[in-house]
Design a protein around this motif. Structure first.
Motif, PDB file in Angstrom:
ATOM      1  N   THR A 149      28.888  21.140   5.329  1.00  0.00           N
ATOM      2  CA  THR A 149      29.733  20.235   5.997  1.00  0.00           C
ATOM      3  C   THR A 149      29.723  20.223   7.398  1.00  0.00           C
ATOM      4  N   ILE A 150      29.187  21.272   8.053  1.00  0.00           N
ATOM      5  CA  ILE A 150      28.718  21.415   9.534  1.00  0.00           C
ATOM      6  C   ILE A 150      27.258  21.285   9.550  1.00  0.00           C
ATOM      7  N   GLU A 151      26.952  20.274  10.692  1.00  0.00           N
ATOM      8  CA  GLU A 151      25.366  20.215  11.161  1.00  0.00           C
ATOM      9  C   GLU A 151      25.283  20.439  12.598  1.00  0.00           C
ATOM     10  N   ARG A 152      24.378  21.310  12.957  1.00  0.00           N
ATOM     11  CA  ARG A 152      23.917  21.381  14.263  1.00  0.00           C
ATOM     12  C   ARG A 152      22.451  20.652  14.162  1.00  0.00           C
ATOM     13  N   ILE A 153      22.243  19.757  15.434  1.00  0.00           N
ATOM     14  CA  ILE A 153      21.099  19.374  15.926  1.00  0.00           C
ATOM     15  C   ILE A 153      20.784  19.427  17.290  1.00  0.00           C
ATOM     16  N   GLN A 154      19.519  20.084  17.409  1.00  0.00           N
ATOM     17  CA  GLN A 154      18.664  19.911  18.859  1.00  0.00           C
ATOM     18  C   GLN A 154      17.787  19.040  18.664  1.00  0.00           C
ATOM     19  N   ALA A 155      17.750  18.145  19.686  1.00  0.00           N
ATOM     20  CA  ALA A 155      16.537  17.229  19.543  1.00  0.00           C
ATOM     21  C   ALA A 155      15.896  16.895  21.023  1.00  0.00           C
ATOM     22  N   ARG A 156      14.965  16.338  21.057  1.00  0.00           N
ATOM     23  CA  ARG A 156      14.044  16.189  22.421  1.00  0.00           C
ATOM     24  C   ARG A 156      13.794  14.647  22.288  1.00  0.00           C
ATOM     25  N   LYS A 157      14.053  14.033  23.724  1.00  0.00           N
ATOM     26  CA  LYS A 157      13.669  12.560  24.023  1.00  0.00           C
ATOM     27  C   LYS A 157      12.084  12.682  24.250  1.00  0.00           C
ATOM     28  N   PRO A 158      11.250  12.136  23.556  1.00  0.00           N
ATOM     29  CA  PRO A 158      10.044  11.960  24.092  1.00  0.00           C
ATOM     30  C   PRO A 158       9.506  11.908  25.446  1.00  0.00           C
ATOM     31  N   GLY A 159       8.629  12.133  26.076  1.00  0.00           N
ATOM     32  CA  GLY A 159       8.267  11.967  27.425  1.00  0.00           C
ATOM     33  C   GLY A 159       7.502  12.886  28.252  1.00  0.00           C
ATOM     34  N   ALA A 190      25.276  16.430  25.368  1.00  0.00           N
ATOM     35  CA  ALA A 190      25.942  17.097  24.406  1.00  0.00           C
ATOM     36  C   ALA A 190      26.902  16.576  23.826  1.00  0.00           C
ATOM     37  N   CYS A 191      27.138  16.787  22.386  1.00  0.00           N
ATOM     38  CA  CYS A 191      28.493  15.920  21.938  1.00  0.00           C
ATOM     39  C   CYS A 191      29.059  16.979  20.487  1.00  0.00           C
ATOM     40  N   ALA A 192      30.181  17.275  20.823  1.00  0.00           N
ATOM     41  CA  ALA A 192      30.722  18.324  19.688  1.00  0.00           C
ATOM     42  C   ALA A 192      32.011  17.690  18.941  1.00  0.00           C
ATOM     43  N   PHE A 193      31.833  17.505  17.765  1.00  0.00           N
ATOM     44  CA  PHE A 193      32.943  17.195  16.866  1.00  0.00           C
ATOM     45  C   PHE A 193      33.343  15.740  17.305  1.00  0.00           C
ATOM     46  N   SER A 194      32.759  14.886  17.572  1.00  0.00           N
ATOM     47  CA  SER A 194      33.480  13.735  18.023  1.00  0.00           C
ATOM     48  C   SER A 194      32.488  12.680  17.719  1.00  0.00           C
ATOM     49  N   LEU A 195      31.194  12.529  17.110  1.00  0.00           N
ATOM     50  CA  LEU A 195      30.514  11.295  16.381  1.00  0.00           C
ATOM     51  C   LEU A 195      31.169  10.828  15.221  1.00  0.00           C
ATOM     52  N   CYS A 196      31.968  11.935  14.717  1.00  0.00           N
ATOM     53  CA  CYS A 196      32.953  11.651  13.401  1.00  0.00           C
ATOM     54  C   CYS A 196      33.811  10.680  13.705  1.00  0.00           C
ATOM     55  N   SER A 197      34.263  10.213  14.810  1.00  0.00           N
ATOM     56  CA  SER A 197      35.377   9.290  14.967  1.00  0.00           C
ATOM     57  C   SER A 197      35.034   8.348  16.163  1.00  0.00           C
ATOM     58  N   ILE A 198      33.722   8.237  16.566  1.00  0.00           N
ATOM     59  CA  ILE A 198      33.429   7.127  17.705  1.00  0.00           C
ATOM     60  C   ILE A 198      33.007   6.031  16.696  1.00  0.00           C
ATOM     61  N   PRO A 199      33.764   5.025  17.159  1.00  0.00           N
ATOM     62  CA  PRO A 199      33.633   3.777  16.096  1.00  0.00           C
ATOM     63  C   PRO A 199      31.988   3.342  15.843  1.00  0.00           C
ATOM     64  N   ASN A 200      31.350   3.300  16.710  1.00  0.00           N
ATOM     65  CA  ASN A 200      30.080   2.857  16.540  1.00  0.00           C
ATOM     66  C   ASN A 200      28.961   4.232  16.938  1.00  0.00           C
ATOM     67  N   ALA A 259      41.974  25.095  17.020  1.00  0.00           N
ATOM     68  CA  ALA A 259      41.690  26.632  17.154  1.00  0.00           C
ATOM     69  C   ALA A 259      41.666  27.192  15.862  1.00  0.00           C
ATOM     70  N   VAL A 260      42.493  26.657  14.897  1.00  0.00           N
ATOM     71  CA  VAL A 260      42.393  26.881  13.594  1.00  0.00           C
ATOM     72  C   VAL A 260      41.367  26.767  12.850  1.00  0.00           C
ATOM     73  N   LEU A 261      40.788  25.432  13.017  1.00  0.00           N
ATOM     74  CA  LEU A 261      39.431  24.772  12.228  1.00  0.00           C
ATOM     75  C   LEU A 261      38.592  25.549  12.915  1.00  0.00           C
ATOM     76  N   GLU A 262      38.355  25.843  14.195  1.00  0.00           N
ATOM     77  CA  GLU A 262      37.236  26.554  14.786  1.00  0.00           C
ATOM     78  C   GLU A 262      37.246  28.125  14.025  1.00  0.00           C
ATOM     79  N   ARG A 263      38.293  28.917  13.855  1.00  0.00           N
ATOM     80  CA  ARG A 263      38.312  30.029  13.248  1.00  0.00           C
ATOM     81  C   ARG A 263      37.808  30.140  11.691  1.00  0.00           C
ATOM     82  N   ILE A 264      38.227  29.177  10.995  1.00  0.00           N
ATOM     83  CA  ILE A 264      37.733  29.087   9.646  1.00  0.00           C
ATOM     84  C   ILE A 264      36.594  28.158   9.164  1.00  0.00           C
ATOM     85  N   TRP A 265      36.213  27.355   9.969  1.00  0.00           N
ATOM     86  CA  TRP A 265      35.287  26.063   9.643  1.00  0.00           C
ATOM     87  C   TRP A 265      34.208  26.048  10.786  1.00  0.00           C
TER      88      TRP A 265
END
Length: 206
Positions: free
Chosen positions: A196-206, A111-121, A24-30
């Protein structure tokens, strides 16, 4: 499950009791309005990867159906309580982001939020997100990444010398090249907070 993945489960199980207060602290300031940004763009059948304690649940519109996965049973227990408190139906599963337990083309939004930073692969996880998305489906990612400022990026790299071995937490990763390499079409990207924060919206073609 790899050794790195098992380690991450232990890390998040230990973190679960204090996670909401700390984040919650990080969300407020970052992090800013990242969760609102994500929730407004999700549609139809939504899969949230690494749902954690369910902090995005009250940002999704009532029209979507939510499925969530997380590696940590302790985090999921808190997500289930949050869903119940919100009166929000959510189908929650204990699962590895690199091996999602769903068929091909099962979801309209991933959707995935603030988690790929720690997923091993992360490359493997994004490949799984591609697999379970329908053609034309939407990928929504929000994460902290390496700063655009060289001095700040160097400070993040130094921080990683501690956070990676202790908790598997990366600060200089960037997901956009992996999303592009997986074959997604980029719809929208935005970097905030000195890049330091990136938002990405992408589309799977088809």
């Amino acid at each position: 499950m790899t050794g790195a993945t098992a380690k991450q489960r232990r890390v998040w199980d230990r973190s679960a009791p204090n996670y909401d207060r700390q984040i919650a602290v990080l969300e407020r300031i970052w992090f800013g309005d990242a969760r609102d940004w994500l929730g407004r763009r999700a549609h139809d059948r939504v899969l949230e990867v690494a749902i954690g304690t369910g902090r995005n649940l009250d940002h999704y519109t009532p029209e979507v159906t939510v499925t969530g996965v997380d590696l940590s049973p302790e985090m999921l227990a808190r997500a289930r309580r949050r869903a119940a408190d919100l009166g929000r139906a959510a189908d929650l599963h204990e699962a590895d982001a690199e091996h999602l337990p769903f068929g091909d083309a099962s979801f309209d939004t991933v959707a995935c939020a603030f988690s790929l930073c720690s997923i091993p692969n992360p490359r493997g996880a994004i490949g799984e997100m591609w697999r379970v998305l329908t053609p034309g489906g939407t990928l929504l990612l929000v994460d902290h990444i390496g700063a655009s400022s060289t001095p700040l990026h160097a400070a993040q790299w130094l921080t990683e010398r501690l956070t990676i071995p202790l908790a598997g937490e990366h600060f200089t990763r960037r997901q956009l090249p992996l999303v592009e390499a997986a074959g997604f079409e980029i719809v929208e990207t935005e970097r905030l907070k000195a890049g330091t924060i990136e938002r990405i919206q992408a589309r799977k073609p088809g």
